[in-house]
Design a protein around this motif. Structure first.
Motif, mmCIF file in Angstrom:
data_model
loop_
_atom_site.group_PDB
_atom_site.id
_atom_site.type_symbol
_atom_site.label_atom_id
_atom_site.label_comp_id
_atom_site.label_asym_id
_atom_site.label_seq_id
_atom_site.Cartn_x
_atom_site.Cartn_y
_atom_site.Cartn_z
ATOM 1 N N VAL A 1 14.691 11.248 20.878
ATOM 2 C CA VAL A 1 14.938 8.950 20.495
ATOM 3 C C VAL A 1 12.418 10.018 21.210
ATOM 4 C CG1 VAL A 1 14.573 7.400 21.978
ATOM 5 C CG2 VAL A 1 16.586 9.155 21.844
ATOM 6 N N VAL A 2 12.005 9.864 22.146
ATOM 7 C CA VAL A 2 11.167 10.215 22.566
ATOM 8 C C VAL A 2 9.967 10.950 20.998
ATOM 9 C CG1 VAL A 2 8.897 11.593 24.114
ATOM 10 C CG2 VAL A 2 11.896 9.861 25.166
ATOM 11 N N GLY A 3 10.924 12.145 20.661
ATOM 12 C CA GLY A 3 9.516 11.973 19.407
ATOM 13 C C GLY A 3 9.871 10.808 18.584
ATOM 14 N N GLY A 4 10.347 10.516 18.180
ATOM 15 C CA GLY A 4 11.043 9.172 17.485
ATOM 16 C C GLY A 4 10.381 8.329 17.181
ATOM 17 N N ALA A 5 10.028 8.129 18.364
ATOM 18 C CA ALA A 5 8.881 6.961 19.266
ATOM 19 C C ALA A 5 7.170 7.419 18.905
ATOM 20 C CB ALA A 5 8.942 6.823 20.795
ATOM 21 N N ALA A 6 7.148 8.986 19.518
ATOM 22 C CA ALA A 6 5.641 10.082 19.426
ATOM 23 C C ALA A 6 5.604 9.462 17.625
ATOM 24 C CB ALA A 6 5.741 11.347 19.597
ATOM 25 N N LEU A 7 6.000 9.345 16.614
ATOM 26 C CA LEU A 7 6.332 9.525 14.979
ATOM 27 C C LEU A 7 5.992 7.863 14.690
ATOM 28 C CD1 LEU A 7 6.344 10.804 13.159
ATOM 29 C CD2 LEU A 7 9.264 10.172 12.607
ATOM 30 N N LEU A 8 6.964 7.476 15.087
ATOM 31 C CA LEU A 8 6.586 5.336 15.086
ATOM 32 C C LEU A 8 5.053 5.660 15.899
ATOM 33 C CD1 LEU A 8 7.158 2.725 14.164
ATOM 34 C CD2 LEU A 8 7.746 2.571 16.812
ATOM 35 N N GLY A 9 4.779 5.691 16.048
ATOM 36 C CA GLY A 9 3.332 5.199 17.214
ATOM 37 C C GLY A 9 1.767 6.184 16.357
ATOM 38 N N LEU A 10 2.108 7.986 15.146
ATOM 39 C CA LEU A 10 1.682 7.655 14.526
ATOM 40 C C LEU A 10 1.446 7.330 13.591
ATOM 41 C CD1 LEU A 10 -0.008 10.486 14.485
ATOM 42 C CD2 LEU A 10 1.439 12.031 13.873
ATOM 43 N N ALA A 11 2.393 7.339 13.350
ATOM 44 C CA ALA A 11 2.300 5.947 11.509
ATOM 45 C C ALA A 11 1.555 4.715 11.907
ATOM 46 C CB ALA A 11 4.058 5.715 11.227
ATOM 47 N N LEU A 12 2.212 4.048 13.324
ATOM 48 C CA LEU A 12 0.886 2.821 13.052
ATOM 49 C C LEU A 12 -0.395 3.285 13.034
ATOM 50 C CD1 LEU A 12 3.549 0.972 15.542
ATOM 51 C CD2 LEU A 12 3.279 0.666 13.040
ATOM 52 N N VAL A 13 -0.652 4.229 13.944
ATOM 53 C CA VAL A 13 -2.458 4.777 13.980
ATOM 54 C C VAL A 13 -2.603 4.883 12.918
ATOM 55 C CG1 VAL A 13 -3.719 6.596 14.764
ATOM 56 C CG2 VAL A 13 -1.896 5.300 16.270
ATOM 57 N N MET A 14 -1.970 6.045 11.969
ATOM 58 C CA MET A 14 -2.135 6.231 10.688
ATOM 59 C C MET A 14 -2.392 4.442 9.963
ATOM 60 S SD MET A 14 -3.209 9.120 10.938
ATOM 61 C CE MET A 14 -3.488 9.890 9.069
ATOM 62 N N LEU A 15 -1.313 3.912 9.544
ATOM 63 C CA LEU A 15 -1.582 2.573 8.546
ATOM 64 C C LEU A 15 -2.907 1.799 8.915
ATOM 65 C CD1 LEU A 15 0.564 1.471 6.690
ATOM 66 C CD2 LEU A 15 0.887 0.043 8.879
ATOM 67 N N GLY A 16 -3.620 1.269 10.517
ATOM 68 C CA GLY A 16 -4.098 1.591 11.153
ATOM 69 C C GLY A 16 -5.765 1.258 10.993
ATOM 70 N N VAL A 17 -5.886 2.748 10.808
ATOM 71 C CA VAL A 17 -6.889 3.845 10.422
ATOM 72 C C VAL A 17 -7.495 3.174 8.428
ATOM 73 C CG1 VAL A 17 -7.734 5.707 9.603
ATOM 74 C CG2 VAL A 17 -6.876 4.831 12.344
ATOM 75 N N ARG A 18 -6.267 3.294 7.944
ATOM 76 C CA ARG A 18 -6.009 3.240 6.265
ATOM 77 C C ARG A 18 -6.189 2.007 6.173
ATOM 78 N NH1 ARG A 18 -0.865 4.521 2.923
ATOM 79 N NH2 ARG A 18 -1.321 6.181 4.446
ATOM 80 N N ARG A 19 -5.881 0.926 7.075
ATOM 81 C CA ARG A 19 -6.824 -0.234 6.666
ATOM 82 C C ARG A 19 -7.349 -0.238 6.666
ATOM 83 N NH1 ARG A 19 -2.291 -5.016 9.044
ATOM 84 N NH2 ARG A 19 -0.908 -4.655 7.424
#
Length: 133
Positions: A57-75
């Motif tokens: 669960v903690v790893g999934g949360a970290a993956l979600l956070g990383l995906a949001l960071v990458m999405l924000g950087v791309r935008r």
């Protein structure tokens, strides 16, 4: 906004993981022999499978956070690229406008001859002066 939320989730997951690993080292924290696993005062009693599930669960949360960071950087990068393209297009338009103005000035100079800058010889809109009364 997405970037900030992603960073918060990623930092929270990373801190929980680091505290979980370094706070529960040693033989006294072994789950199989009656020990316990604790993070921020919360004690996990049970099997190693429940701790493993919590880690997933903690790893999934970290993956979600990383995906949001990458999405924000791309935008953000896409927005910066758009601004750069707009500036380039504006520079091209300005250059073309200046070229047209220069061409107009050259054509006027060729047809009218030299234009003096004295106040009495100013050109008028309709090509002639109004009659004095």
């Amino acid at each position: 906004m997405i970037l900030i939320v992603g960073l918060i989730i990623l930092i929270a997951a990373a801190s929980i993981g680091v505290v979980g690993v370094f706070g529960n080292m040693g033989a006294e924290h072994a789950l199989g022999t009656g020990g316990d696993f604790s993070i921020f005062g919360y004690h996990v009693m049970g099997s190693t499978g429940s701790v493993f599930l919590a880690g997933i669960v903690v790893g999934g949360a970290a993956l979600l956070g990383l995906a949001l960071v990458m999405l924000g950087v791309r935008r953000s990068a896409r927005a910066r690229r758009g601004v750069r393209m707009s500036r380039r297009e504006a520079a091209v338009v300005d250059r073309e406008r200046d070229d047209l103005i220069n061409q107009r000035d050259i054509a006027r100079a060729e047809t009218d001859g030299p234009v003096s800058e004295s106040p009495g010889s100013r050109r008028h809109w309709f090509g002639h002066r109004t009659a004095t009364r």
